[in-house]
Design an enzyme around this catalytic site. Structure first.
Site, short mmCIF file in Angstrom:
data_model
loop_
_atom_site.label_atom_id
_atom_site.label_comp_id
_atom_site.label_asym_id
_atom_site.label_seq_id
_atom_site.Cartn_x
_atom_site.Cartn_y
_atom_site.Cartn_z
N GLY A 162 -0.85 -0.05 -4.28
CA GLY A 162 0.38 0.09 -3.50
C GLY A 162 1.49 0.71 -4.31
O GLY A 162 1.28 1.26 -5.38
N ARG A 163 2.68 0.61 -3.72
CA ARG A 163 3.88 1.17 -4.32
C ARG A 163 4.18 0.57 -5.70
O ARG A 163 4.54 1.25 -6.63
CB ARG A 163 5.04 0.75 -3.39
CG ARG A 163 6.03 1.78 -3.09
CD ARG A 163 7.02 1.25 -2.08
NE ARG A 163 6.58 -0.04 -1.49
CZ ARG A 163 7.28 -0.70 -0.59
NH1 ARG A 163 8.41 -0.22 -0.19
NH2 ARG A 163 6.85 -1.85 -0.09
N TYR A 164 4.02 -0.75 -5.82
CA TYR A 164 4.46 -1.43 -7.03
C TYR A 164 3.32 -1.93 -7.91
O TYR A 164 3.54 -2.55 -8.92
CB TYR A 164 5.33 -2.63 -6.66
CG TYR A 164 6.52 -2.26 -5.85
CD1 TYR A 164 7.43 -1.31 -6.32
CD2 TYR A 164 6.74 -2.83 -4.60
CE1 TYR A 164 8.53 -0.96 -5.57
CE2 TYR A 164 7.85 -2.48 -3.84
CZ TYR A 164 8.73 -1.55 -4.33
OH TYR A 164 9.82 -1.19 -3.59
N GLU A 166 -1.17 -3.12 -7.79
CA GLU A 166 -2.49 -3.13 -7.17
C GLU A 166 -2.68 -4.42 -6.37
O GLU A 166 -2.10 -5.45 -6.70
CB GLU A 166 -3.57 -3.11 -8.26
CG GLU A 166 -3.54 -1.85 -9.08
CD GLU A 166 -4.29 -2.02 -10.40
OE1 GLU A 166 -4.68 -3.16 -10.72
OE2 GLU A 166 -4.48 -1.01 -11.08
N VAL A 167 -3.54 -4.34 -5.35
CA VAL A 167 -3.90 -5.56 -4.63
C VAL A 167 -5.38 -5.84 -4.89
O VAL A 167 -6.22 -4.94 -4.78
CB VAL A 167 -3.62 -5.42 -3.11
CG1 VAL A 167 -4.08 -6.67 -2.38
CG2 VAL A 167 -2.14 -5.18 -2.86
N ASP A 281 10.68 -2.79 6.27
CA ASP A 281 9.61 -1.84 6.00
C ASP A 281 8.42 -2.13 6.92
O ASP A 281 7.27 -2.17 6.48
CB ASP A 281 9.19 -1.89 4.52
CG ASP A 281 8.35 -0.68 4.12
OD1 ASP A 281 8.36 0.33 4.86
OD2 ASP A 281 7.69 -0.75 3.07
N1 LIG Z 1 -3.44 -10.62 1.65
C1 LIG Z 1 -4.08 -9.47 1.79
N2 LIG Z 1 -5.34 -9.42 2.28
C2 LIG Z 1 -5.98 -8.25 2.42
N3 LIG Z 1 -5.43 -7.04 2.13
C3 LIG Z 1 -4.17 -7.02 1.66
C4 LIG Z 1 -3.43 -8.23 1.45
N4 LIG Z 1 -2.21 -7.90 0.97
C5 LIG Z 1 -2.20 -6.57 0.88
N5 LIG Z 1 -3.36 -6.02 1.28
C6 LIG Z 1 -3.69 -4.58 1.31
O1 LIG Z 1 -2.96 -3.93 0.28
C7 LIG Z 1 -2.04 -2.98 0.84
C8 LIG Z 1 -0.78 -2.98 0.03
O2 LIG Z 1 -0.19 -4.27 0.05
P1 LIG Z 1 1.37 -4.44 0.20
O3 LIG Z 1 1.70 -5.90 0.11
O4 LIG Z 1 1.84 -3.74 1.43
O5 LIG Z 1 1.89 -3.72 -1.12
P2 LIG Z 1 2.92 -2.55 -1.38
O6 LIG Z 1 4.24 -3.23 -1.63
O7 LIG Z 1 2.39 -1.90 -2.58
O8 LIG Z 1 2.95 -1.67 -0.16
C9 LIG Z 1 -1.88 -3.39 2.31
O9 LIG Z 1 -1.57 -2.28 3.12
C10 LIG Z 1 -3.25 -3.95 2.64
O10 LIG Z 1 -4.14 -2.90 2.96
MG LIG Z 2 3.12 -2.20 1.79
#
Ligand SMILES: Nc1ncnc2c1ncn2[C@@H]1O[C@H](COP(=O)(O)OP(=O)(O)O)[C@@H](O)[C@H]1O
Ligand SMILES: [Mg+2]
Length: 451
Positions: A162-164, A166-167, A281
């Site tokens: 993501g922006r900040y 990894e997930v 957002d």
């Molecule tokens: N709890 C979660 N379970 C499954 N996928 C997730 C979860 N949290 C985030 N993701 C995946 O990761 C992506 C980025 O997470 P997000 O919280 O939106 O971060 P960012 O601030 O980088 O945009 C989401 O669009 C989704 O696809």
């Molecule tokens: Mg996001």
């Protein structure tokens, strides 16, 4: 029984002082105020003084007036100088017999514990723990289980970047959890998102379930973790891309998202107060789809809180933020009144209208379904600039195209009406999240869908 005394230092320490304190476990966490240098075990009591990283727990000075069921805590507070808690000696309330003390036999989830201590009974699940922490009477959405979990997670696979940061999908015992790992440079974003998740009374089935936040220092590397429930389907964007919907599935996604948004936007008054929160957002990538086909609102990193009695946005946002494609016209032409909190909620509703459009396109009617597309896909380049957006949304006042097939389907006709009332150019004439939720509830009723 272990009884614990928590002492809070309500004093902001400078980062230099924090670094000098050799007993500190978290090199970054104390900047904001909460310091906990050590744990002393004496006579069956754990006396903990050290660092509380989050507000809103029932072990903090500001919450002392709340009557807790858990009488195993005593709090003393000071705020006159750094490390003023060194000389505090709060007295524990007398022990009640175990029958009258709810949860007295449960393990104690204490902040500032050593890495190898385990505070869970065998077989206990995250759900049990978060439910317990909610039922303590604090009403905080913040579970008291954080430290132990954060340190015991096995990172399994990276699912997104993501922006900040990894997930990751991680595992705590046999349970899957999501771990958002922020880049070390993004401490402010981590802190901001954590702070929003620990808002009192935020917990809701349609808002991503927060489990813990932690900082892990490995030599030169500092990792900032935000741990939440994991949802296998991923984002609404991922889900829509691969899954056509019937009206029931469409309404389930739309209604549950609207419920989450409604709860986020709502201010709650009572013994405890939940501020109104604007997301800022909203987009299909920031909504997750749960196993049962309902949604939860995620990515609260840009959200802002508002308490009506304080009459101001929590930290008056300096710049306009969000994802350009989903920005409301008043955000794009910089006319959003930043001192008026309702403006942020109305801007959210515009974005929500676009999300309803994305969902409705994927609903099959008379055997036809539209391919998944981002809003304005046909009018904008892949990475539109603010100027591109302004041209389309503000100057030409265009909105996503409404497929003609929708008019011959009652449910899709109503969805069309709903989304156009959300993305109205004039913010004041947009529907509120509550109105959208109620309309969708009626639509579900007429389709014989039980909520
Ligand atoms: N709890 C979660 N379970 C499954 N996928 C997730 C979860 N949290 C985030 N993701 C995946 O990761 C992506 C980025 O997470 P997000 O919280 O939106 O971060 P960012 O601030 O980088 O945009 C989401 O669009 C989704 O696809
Ligand atoms: Mg996001």
């Amino acid at each position: 029984m272990i009884r614990t005394i928590f002492i809070r230092v309500d004093r902001v320490l400078s980062p230099q002082k924090v670094m000098r304190n050799e007993q500190r476990r978290f090199s970054l966490g104390c900047r904001r105020s909460f310091c906990f240098p050590d744990n002393i075990h004496s006579g069956g009591h754990t006396i903990a003084s050290g660092c509380l990283r989050f507000e809103g727990l029932d072990i903090q000075c500001q919450d002392m007036l709340i009557i807790h069921e858990r009488r195993t805590l005593s709090i003393a507070c000071c705020r006159d100088k750094d490390f003023c808690n060194e000389n505090l000696h709060p007295a524990l309330p007398p022990l009640r017999n175990s029958a009258s003390v709810p949860h007295s036999t449960r393990p104690h989830y204490c902040i500032g514990v050593e890495q190898d201590e385990t505070y869970f009974t065998p077989g206990e699940t995250l759900k049990d723990s978060t439910q317990w922490s909610q039922s303590t009477g604090s009403g905080s959405s913040f579970p008291m289980v954080e430290i132990t979990i954060a340190r015991q997670i096995e990172m399994v696979k990276q699912t997104d970047k993501g922006r900040y940061g990894e997930v990751w999908m991680g595992k705590w015992r046999e349970e899957k959890v999501a771990v958002k790992v922020f880049f070390a440079t993004e401490e402010a974003s981590w802190l901001k998102e954590t702070e929003i998740y620990e808002t009192v009374l935020l917990r809701h089935e349609n808002i991503l379930g927060f489990i813990a936040a932690d900082i892990k220092c490995t030599g030169t590397l500092t990792e900032l973790y935000l741990i939440t429930d994991y949802h296998e389907h991923g984002s609404l964007y991922d889900y829509l891309t691969s899954t056509p919907l019937d009206p029931k599935a469409m309404l389930n996604l739309a209604y549950s998202s609207a419920s989450g948004l409604c709860h986020l936007h709502m201010e709650i008054f009572g013994t405890q107060v939940k501020p109104a929160i604007a997301h800022r957002d909203l987009k299909s990538k920031n909504i997750l789809v749960k196993k049962d086909g309902t949604c939860c609102i995620a990515d609260l990193g840009l959200a802002v809180k508002w308490f009506s009695d304080k009459n101001g946005v929590d930290a008056a946002p300096k710049k306009l933020v969000g994802t350009k494609r989903y920005m409301a016209p008043e955000v794009l032409d910089k006319r959003l009144n930043r001192n008026h909190f309702q403006s942020y909620l109305m801007a959210d509703m515009y974005s929500f209208g676009l999300i309803l459009w994305e969902v409705a396109r994927r609903c099959v009617s008379e055997g036809i379904v539209d391919k998944y597309q981002l809003p304005y896909h046909d009018l904008l380049p892949t990475n539109p600039s603010c100027k591109d957006m302004w041209e389309i949304v503000c100057r030409k006042k265009l909105r996503p195209a409404l497929p003609s097939r929708w008019r011959s389907d009652e449910c899709l006709r109503q969805m069309e009406k709903l989304m156009t009332e959300c993305w109205a150019h004039d913010p004041a004439s947009r529907l509120t999240a509550l109105q959208v939720k109620k309309t969708l509830a009626k639509m579900m009723e007429s389709q014989d869908i039980t909520i």
